[in-house]
Design a protein around this motif. Sequence first.
Motif, PDB file in Angstrom:
ATOM      1  N   LEU A 126       1.302   5.625 -10.530  1.00  0.00           N
ATOM      2  CA  LEU A 126       0.932   4.474 -11.083  1.00  0.00           C
ATOM      3  C   LEU A 126       2.234   3.753 -12.073  1.00  0.00           C
ATOM      4  O   LEU A 126       2.343   2.531 -12.014  1.00  0.00           O
ATOM      5  N   GLN A 127       3.003   4.448 -12.617  1.00  0.00           N
ATOM      6  CA  GLN A 127       4.195   3.980 -13.241  1.00  0.00           C
ATOM      7  C   GLN A 127       5.252   3.112 -12.332  1.00  0.00           C
ATOM      8  O   GLN A 127       5.809   2.521 -13.084  1.00  0.00           O
ATOM      9  N   HIS A 128       5.039   3.425 -10.814  1.00  0.00           N
ATOM     10  CA  HIS A 128       5.929   2.493 -10.383  1.00  0.00           C
ATOM     11  C   HIS A 128       5.062   1.313  -9.330  1.00  0.00           C
ATOM     12  O   HIS A 128       5.618   0.967  -8.541  1.00  0.00           O
ATOM     13  N   MET A 129       3.912   1.213  -9.802  1.00  0.00           N
ATOM     14  CA  MET A 129       3.386   0.235  -9.323  1.00  0.00           C
ATOM     15  C   MET A 129       3.761  -1.152  -9.320  1.00  0.00           C
ATOM     16  O   MET A 129       3.743  -1.862  -8.298  1.00  0.00           O
ATOM     17  N   SER A 130       4.349  -1.777 -10.273  1.00  0.00           N
ATOM     18  CA  SER A 130       4.910  -2.890 -10.507  1.00  0.00           C
ATOM     19  C   SER A 130       5.918  -3.261  -9.284  1.00  0.00           C
ATOM     20  O   SER A 130       6.201  -4.454  -8.957  1.00  0.00           O
ATOM     21  N   TRP A 131       6.583  -2.250  -8.591  1.00  0.00           N
ATOM     22  CA  TRP A 131       7.571  -2.296  -7.833  1.00  0.00           C
ATOM     23  C   TRP A 131       7.102  -2.821  -6.358  1.00  0.00           C
ATOM     24  O   TRP A 131       7.885  -3.291  -5.676  1.00  0.00           O
ATOM     25  N   GLY A 181       9.623  -5.599  -5.675  1.00  0.00           N
ATOM     26  CA  GLY A 181      10.478  -5.406  -4.528  1.00  0.00           C
ATOM     27  C   GLY A 181      10.326  -6.742  -3.539  1.00  0.00           C
ATOM     28  O   GLY A 181      11.091  -7.252  -3.084  1.00  0.00           O
ATOM     29  N   TYR A 182       8.964  -7.367  -3.479  1.00  0.00           N
ATOM     30  CA  TYR A 182       8.643  -8.342  -2.281  1.00  0.00           C
ATOM     31  C   TYR A 182       9.322  -9.562  -3.016  1.00  0.00           C
ATOM     32  O   TYR A 182      10.009 -10.208  -2.429  1.00  0.00           O
ATOM     33  N   VAL A 214       7.456   0.634  -1.169  1.00  0.00           N
ATOM     34  CA  VAL A 214       8.152  -0.279  -1.796  1.00  0.00           C
ATOM     35  C   VAL A 214       9.312  -0.528  -1.091  1.00  0.00           C
ATOM     36  O   VAL A 214       9.784  -1.920  -0.831  1.00  0.00           O
ATOM     37  N   VAL A 215       9.931   0.278  -0.218  1.00  0.00           N
ATOM     38  CA  VAL A 215      10.791  -0.310   1.086  1.00  0.00           C
ATOM     39  C   VAL A 215      10.381  -0.966   1.927  1.00  0.00           C
ATOM     40  O   VAL A 215      11.012  -1.995   2.110  1.00  0.00           O
ATOM     41  N   ALA A 216       9.398  -0.707   2.417  1.00  0.00           N
ATOM     42  CA  ALA A 216       8.619  -1.714   3.457  1.00  0.00           C
ATOM     43  C   ALA A 216       8.381  -3.013   2.770  1.00  0.00           C
ATOM     44  O   ALA A 216       8.357  -4.011   3.435  1.00  0.00           O
TER      45      ALA A 216
END
Length: 521
Positions: free
Chosen positions: A57-62, A66-67, A115-117
Amino acid sequence: MTQVRNHSRSNSNTGRISPTRLRLLMAALLAVSFLGALDHTIVSTSLATVAGELGALQHMSWVVVGYTLASTVLLPVLGGLGDRVGPRMVFLIALIGFAAASFVCGLAHDMTQLVVARVLQGMSAAGLQLMSQTIVAEVTTPRQRPAYLSLIGAAFPVAILIGPLLGGLITDHWGWPWVFWINVPVGLAALLLAVVAVPHIEPAGKKRFDVVGAVLLTAVLVAVVLAVAWFSSGNSAAWIALGAGVAALGGLVVVERGQQNPIIPVHLFRNRTFSAGVGLSAVMGAGLISATAYLPTYFQMAYGVSATISGLVPIATVLGMLVGNLVTGWLASRTGRYRAFPIVGTVMGALGLGAMFLLPRGAPLWVPALIMAFVGLGTGAFMSLAIAIVQGAAPRSELGAATATAGLSGQIGSTVGSAVVGGVVGFGVASLLPTGLDSQTLTPALVHAADPAMQAEIAAIYHDVFSPVFLALAGVYTLGFIAALLLPDGRLSDDAAVPADDSADSAALDGSADLALQGKD
């Protein structure tokens, strides 16, 4: 009457396109433009589900950052590549990449993979939108162009309208991976259509690609976007990103000085038409996009309405934008006149946001909804037309770079504008809240459950904080009005120009060659 031709188009391409093939081409471009625009909005509804199932959840914004970051920083690079290898190749590769990245997104087992995708997906989406606009410029006359660009531009407001709802329905009934997998069959169908419909467009020149400039510019843009995102969230790493951006910018200035083929066509800014068009793109991003991003919060807190009801005002805004975009594109192509639309549109935006500043507390919700629809209508009047203006002021050998510059100004405008508005609102609310209330944990649900006196106090705080924000955004539109006044008067030409050469490129920078005008002696 004399006809002044802009040398930035080639009639060799326009002459090879039959009406039937042009319709097929537009169908393919519309499909992929809509896919790229939709993927930016459809994911928002599924974010909480995605983050919960992947346990991050803490990385949800990425997933969103990222996009956005990838689709922003790749614009100038892809624009330069399109000018050197031809827009068709970049477009087809971007479409294949988008479908592949969408498939990988749905297969992600953790947030890092997703996130990479998403970064790869954002890179491809930038190529789809940018090359769609560039291909339209290559195969149409200046007079045809506004109508076709407005159709492609319609993908953005339509995606804003249906993206969140569609994302919610897919997530609830099929599961979140299908939010991404739905792109694969649609993308493959569009690819088959594009292979047939998109013509081979010979590059206007085989200029050397500015690899060093592209790397440094990418570093600058990455640093700026990250700094803005981190500043708005209070992350101290923003200062590191800002320092890195300044250092990369210094290197870019040194490297690009004297560069014959810079990654950003700085020399085009000597043309007032080009500069005005880029400025209008920035106004759309900084003025409207940053405003609509926070309208639901404003109405939930200042009016005490539910999240569903608060979405009606942004919907009205986007509907106005959609209507303005399509109507002015059609009128500009039908009449050949274009200058009045951005002038009137920026005035409408400034007046509408000025009215939001003057709006008294407790006004019925339909009043701001009508005002923001008015603002959206004005913004739509120059949304796609700004792209046509920029393309008309550039030589054909730099069509991709010029189109990318306009798109980049809009992206940066919306990113910086949204961050500034968010920072001002966050700081202002935090400084005015009564003791005992924390702005970090204050939610609409808590406010709606409070006693009437507390609700009225919080509503007054949000009204007072947002009012100067609306006034500042009205000032942004006023700057756009000044830029619109710089546009030359005249009519768009019905003729495609001869292929660009060195002399033609020079002519395209002359004020008399702006926008393939038909004017008075």
